[in-house]
Design a protein around this motif. Structure first.
Motif, PDB file in Angstrom:
ATOM      1  N   LEU A   1      34.722  32.675  30.096  1.00 19.12           N
ATOM      2  CA  LEU A   1      34.820  31.455  30.663  1.00 19.12           C
ATOM      3  C   LEU A   1      36.326  30.871  31.419  1.00 19.12           C
ATOM      4  O   LEU A   1      36.287  29.971  32.001  1.00 19.12           O
ATOM      5  N   ASP A   2      37.210  31.932  31.107  1.00 20.39           N
ATOM      6  CA  ASP A   2      38.427  31.574  31.799  1.00 20.39           C
ATOM      7  C   ASP A   2      38.511  32.563  33.118  1.00 20.39           C
ATOM      8  O   ASP A   2      38.114  33.867  33.243  1.00 20.39           O
ATOM      9  N   HIS A   3      39.307  32.013  33.997  1.00 17.61           N
ATOM     10  CA  HIS A   3      39.326  32.700  35.511  1.00 17.61           C
ATOM     11  C   HIS A   3      40.528  32.538  36.126  1.00 17.61           C
ATOM     12  O   HIS A   3      41.135  31.501  35.845  1.00 17.61           O
ATOM     13  N   VAL A   4      40.524  33.516  37.078  1.00 20.57           N
ATOM     14  CA  VAL A   4      41.603  33.216  38.148  1.00 20.57           C
ATOM     15  C   VAL A   4      41.202  33.587  39.570  1.00 20.57           C
ATOM     16  O   VAL A   4      40.567  34.789  39.751  1.00 20.57           O
ATOM     17  N   TRP A   5      41.355  32.863  40.180  1.00 18.94           N
ATOM     18  CA  TRP A   5      40.864  32.771  41.665  1.00 18.94           C
ATOM     19  C   TRP A   5      42.220  32.744  42.589  1.00 18.94           C
ATOM     20  O   TRP A   5      43.335  32.076  42.429  1.00 18.94           O
ATOM     21  N   LEU A   6      42.106  33.676  43.587  1.00 21.28           N
ATOM     22  CA  LEU A   6      43.068  33.741  44.573  1.00 21.28           C
ATOM     23  C   LEU A   6      42.493  33.493  46.187  1.00 21.28           C
ATOM     24  O   LEU A   6      41.576  33.751  46.427  1.00 21.28           O
ATOM     25  N   SER A   7      43.274  32.522  46.715  1.00 24.06           N
ATOM     26  CA  SER A   7      42.964  32.120  48.133  1.00 24.06           C
ATOM     27  C   SER A   7      42.852  33.324  48.981  1.00 24.06           C
ATOM     28  O   SER A   7      43.897  34.272  48.694  1.00 24.06           O
ATOM     29  N   PRO A   8      42.565  33.436  50.197  1.00 22.69           N
ATOM     30  CA  PRO A   8      42.693  34.394  51.190  1.00 22.69           C
ATOM     31  C   PRO A   8      44.399  34.713  51.582  1.00 22.69           C
ATOM     32  O   PRO A   8      44.711  35.405  52.039  1.00 22.69           O
ATOM     33  N   GLY A   9      45.011  33.546  51.350  1.00 22.38           N
ATOM     34  CA  GLY A   9      46.367  33.673  51.551  1.00 22.38           C
ATOM     35  C   GLY A   9      47.173  34.511  50.889  1.00 22.38           C
ATOM     36  O   GLY A   9      48.409  34.692  50.720  1.00 22.38           O
ATOM     37  N   LEU A  10      46.447  34.944  49.661  1.00 26.88           N
ATOM     38  CA  LEU A  10      46.937  36.009  48.434  1.00 26.88           C
ATOM     39  C   LEU A  10      46.430  37.173  48.752  1.00 26.88           C
ATOM     40  O   LEU A  10      46.683  38.144  47.918  1.00 26.88           O
ATOM     41  N   ASP A  11      45.510  37.428  49.645  1.00 25.95           N
ATOM     42  CA  ASP A  11      44.880  38.836  49.784  1.00 25.95           C
ATOM     43  C   ASP A  11      46.107  39.825  49.970  1.00 25.95           C
ATOM     44  O   ASP A  11      46.952  39.723  50.366  1.00 25.95           O
ATOM     45  N   GLY A  12      45.610  40.917  49.212  1.00 24.24           N
ATOM     46  CA  GLY A  12      46.492  42.153  49.050  1.00 24.24           C
ATOM     47  C   GLY A  12      47.642  41.948  48.282  1.00 24.24           C
ATOM     48  O   GLY A  12      48.399  43.073  48.104  1.00 24.24           O
ATOM     49  N   THR A  13      47.869  41.007  47.311  1.00 24.58           N
ATOM     50  CA  THR A  13      49.003  40.622  46.521  1.00 24.58           C
ATOM     51  C   THR A  13      48.533  41.226  44.858  1.00 24.58           C
ATOM     52  O   THR A  13      49.551  41.304  44.206  1.00 24.58           O
ATOM     53  N   LEU A  14      47.425  41.088  44.576  1.00 21.47           N
ATOM     54  CA  LEU A  14      47.076  41.461  43.159  1.00 21.47           C
ATOM     55  C   LEU A  14      47.448  42.817  42.757  1.00 21.47           C
ATOM     56  O   LEU A  14      47.034  44.011  43.389  1.00 21.47           O
ATOM     57  N   ARG A  15      48.117  43.162  41.614  1.00 23.83           N
ATOM     58  CA  ARG A  15      48.585  44.298  41.258  1.00 23.83           C
ATOM     59  C   ARG A  15      47.990  44.587  39.857  1.00 23.83           C
ATOM     60  O   ARG A  15      47.955  45.841  39.287  1.00 23.83           O
ATOM     61  N   HIS A  16      47.520  43.561  38.944  1.00 24.77           N
ATOM     62  CA  HIS A  16      47.539  43.691  37.589  1.00 24.77           C
ATOM     63  C   HIS A  16      46.549  42.654  37.028  1.00 24.77           C
ATOM     64  O   HIS A  16      46.736  41.536  37.327  1.00 24.77           O
ATOM     65  N   MET A  17      45.512  43.081  35.992  1.00 21.98           N
ATOM     66  CA  MET A  17      44.736  41.982  35.514  1.00 21.98           C
ATOM     67  C   MET A  17      44.411  42.533  34.110  1.00 21.98           C
ATOM     68  O   MET A  17      44.171  43.412  33.850  1.00 21.98           O
ATOM     69  N   SER A  18      44.544  41.746  32.953  1.00 19.30           N
ATOM     70  CA  SER A  18      44.275  41.976  31.679  1.00 19.30           C
ATOM     71  C   SER A  18      44.106  41.040  30.875  1.00 19.30           C
ATOM     72  O   SER A  18      44.457  39.713  31.062  1.00 19.30           O
ATOM     73  N   VAL A  19      43.271  40.951  29.845  1.00 19.32           N
ATOM     74  CA  VAL A  19      42.765  39.966  28.945  1.00 19.32           C
ATOM     75  C   VAL A  19      43.514  40.246  27.533  1.00 19.32           C
ATOM     76  O   VAL A  19      43.079  41.346  27.153  1.00 19.32           O
TER      77      VAL A  19
END
Length: 263
Positions: free
Chosen positions: A223-241
């Motif tokens: 139910l919980d989400h994280v969205w990134l705009s195109p302006g943050l493309d290429g910046t994602l390094r890690h995700m965990s719950v």
């Protein structure tokens, strides 16, 4: 920079759990939903002790409420009143590096997935439909924007413990999942969680209080989400719950989501 989003289900009741979260994850920014407190009673002093010296919040008594808590200064504070209601579901601010962060809490929608008989469900659908138009009309997708929070919809089959059994259950009905997907696509948002944990891998952030042993039953939903705009493309390094947080003493029924960006 580390971002954590969490439906805390009462920030005052679970201030010790927030302290534990900060000690365990060392976030730069924490985005909270369902803070359940009026602004005048928000526990600002406790946040100072946690190193979250900058805060922005919007709340009402007993329910809803959102916040942005940060180690870094917050500028350009704001928020939108969705679907014609001033019910404390959105707050936003800009960090010194230019990243704009949004903490958002979409209505749960009640129990009956029929807008003709359930005003809560109608409100939810109107809210999500407005997301589709508001962001393109008011924000430049080339700007670095992070939207995170409890969106109260599990859009993919692997976001729920049983796609078949939940198709007529609020949070996973086709009208909701299609609406959320349309809102995501209208602005070009990237689903940060599914970028690093692609379907069909199971991915949940919420487990009902009704389960005597939530981990054994594992009837979860994302139910919980994280969205990134195109302006943050290429910046994602890690995700965990942080699933273990669901097992803390007197926990929220949601687990925090952690995202690291190279910004």
């Amino acid at each position: 920079m580390r971002f954590v989003t969490w439906n805390i289900n009462s920030v005052r009741l679970r201030i010790d759990l927030l302290r534990h979260l900060v000690e365990e994850t060392d976030p730069d920014v924490v985005l909270l939903q369902e803070t359940k407190v009026q602004d005048k009673d928000f526990p600002v002093a406790a946040l100072q002790d946690l190193g979250l010296t900058h805060s922005l919040f919007r709340g009402i008594k007993s329910y809803n409420g959102v916040a942005v808590l940060s180690k870094h200064p917050l500028a350009e504070p704001g928020g939108h009143h969705w679907a014609g209601r001033e019910d404390a579901r959105h707050v936003l601010a800009t960090l010194p590096n230019g990243v704009e962060v949004h903490s958002l809490y979409v209505p749960a929608g009640g129990d009956e997935p029929d807008p003709a008989v359930n005003d809560k469900f109608r409100h939810k659908l109107d809210f999500v439909d407005e997301m589709k138009s508001w962001f393109p009309a008011n924000r430049d997708p080339k700007r670095p924007i992070l939207l995170a929070g409890d969106l109260n919809i599990a859009p993919l089959e692997s976001d729920v413990w049983s796609h078949k059994q939940l198709l007529k259950v609020v949070s996973h009905t086709p009208v909701e999942t299609e609406g959320l997907t349309a809102a995501q696509e209208a602005f070009g948002w990237t689903d940060a969680m599914r970028t690093l944990t692609p379907a069909p891998e199971r991915l949940y952030t919420w487990w009902s209080y009704r389960a005597k042993d939530w981990r054994k039953a594992d009837r979860g939903r994302r139910l919980d989400h994280v969205w990134l705009s195109p302006g943050l493309d290429g910046t994602l390094r890690h995700m965990s719950v942080l699933e273990d947080a669901r097992g803390w003493e007197k926990p929220s029924d949601h687990a925090p989501v952690i995202v690291d960006l190279d910004v």
